[in-house]
Design an enzyme around this catalytic site. Structure first.
Site: not given
Ligand code: GLY
Length: 369
Positions: A92, A149
């Site tokens: 991320d 994601d």
């Protein structure tokens, strides 16, 4: 330009001025009882830690309010602890540094910010599994997991490739996107969350349950990450299949929210009546629809633009808290299906995507991704 979104932008700005005064340089994750928490301190490696800064940069590039810029820069500096700490960092890094250092560099040209962005991109690059052609997700001792994601994180690789004139970053981003397109995107346009591979051979093993109801279900924010992420891969590569995939998932999403007043359930394929809503998925998908529309023309572009406007209008009318004394705007966002304590609450990334969506409707958004 749309009248309601222009008015909404003014109200957002007014609210964010007060929110920023109360929370200058903080790193909020959510607001409880109208008060932000603050994740500053420690290793600051949580995946959402860039979103408040991202909202501030979006508004700064629109109106030049110096307080927004200074606060975003203070957050960017705090995230250096995460780079130094290293061990907690994950895939991320795109969410964290596209919204802080890379946004800063794009707007101000600050060279130190550029280095931070390239550092983060290089950490993501190093997660590539050569045999499986995927970027390893998280740090949970499962080196075979890749998740949807990450489609929103690979734009930092595309950006780094452009900055360095080095095709490796782009090659890895495309290889990863191709792998997820193959194993997570289904023929009906729905998307799984986690694909597990054998990290030695790289062979696909199975789908795994993540934040949705089951491995075979359809977690709505995962669908939103896929819509926006594949559209962004098209923006950087101009490979038609990425845009086609983004459209296919978008059409599935539009069909599903037509059943729920344009606001997504947490999971489109959980048993009926068991799932709450996730407004953050709606806001993110709307931004994805607007990205798709940018690459189309005529009726087709209008179709995705209208779908985005419908969701954003519904959120604006029924889910936005504009009380100047309270932190947090978009209500009823949900972290995941099974973690009941974090359903239908305020989450900082919901605010970010709502702000980006409204700015996009006004043709005023920073291309942060
Ligand atoms: N890891 C991103 C999400 O929770 O949606």
């Amino acid at each position: 330009m749309v009248v309601w979104s222009q008015e909404m932008l003014g109200k957002i700005n007014q609210k964010m001025e007060r929110v920023n005064d109360r929370n200058f340089g903080k790193i909020p994750y959510s607001a409880e009882d109208g008060k932000y928490n603050d994740l500053s301190g420690g290793s600051v490696d949580w995946w959402t830690n860039g979103f408040f800064a991202g909202s501030l940069w979006q508004l700064y590039q629109w109106n030049g309010n110096e307080a927004f810029k200074e606060s975003a820069i203070a957050i960017e500096k705090k995230l250096d602890h995460a780079l130094e700490d290293f061990v907690g960092l994950h895939h991320d890094v795109g969410f964290m540094w596209l919204h802080t250092a890379v946004a800063d560099y794009r707007i101000t040209g600050n060279e130190k910010s550029k280095k931070r962005g390239l550092h983060a991109a290089s950490l993501l690059l190093a997660r590539f599994n050569l045999n499986g052609r995927y970027l390893v997700a998280w740090n949970c001792e499962v080196p075979g997991w890749a998740i949807i994601d990450s489609m929103m994180n690979i734009p930092i690789l595309y950006w780094a490739s452009e900055q360095l004139g080095d095709p490796r970053y782009l090659q890895v981003a495309k290889a990863h996107a191709d792998t997820l397109e193959k194993y997570l995107v289904r023929s009906d346009g729905s998307v799984g969350h986690i694909a597990e591979f054998d990290p030695q051979s790289g062979l696909f093993k199975k789908l795994v349950r993540g934040q949705g109801y089951s491995p075979e279900s359809s977690w709505s924010r995962g669908q939103a990450w896929a819509i926006y992420g594949f559209a962004l891969s098209y923006r950087y590569t101009k490979e038609q299949h990425y845009l086609d995939t983004a459209k296919k998932i978008a059409n599935y999403f539009i069909g599903n929210v037509s059943q729920t007043e344009a606001v997504p359930l947490i999971d489109f394929r959980a048993p009926l009546g068991t799932t709450k809503i996730d407004t953050s998925a709606g806001a993110c998908a709307a931004c994805g629809f607007l990205e798709i529309a940018e690459h189309l023309s005529g009726m087709e572009a209008r179709y995705y633009h209208k779908a985005a406007e419908k969701i954003l209008r519904e959120l604006a009318d029924n889910y936005i808290d504009l009380d100047l004394e309270k932190d947090g705007m978009l209500q009823k966002s949900s972290h995941s299906y099974h973690q009941k304590a974090e359903t239908e609450i305020h989450l900082v990334y919901g605010d970010y995507f709502f702000i980006e969506g409204i700015l996009r409707l006004e043709d005023q958004a920073l291309a942060i991704w």
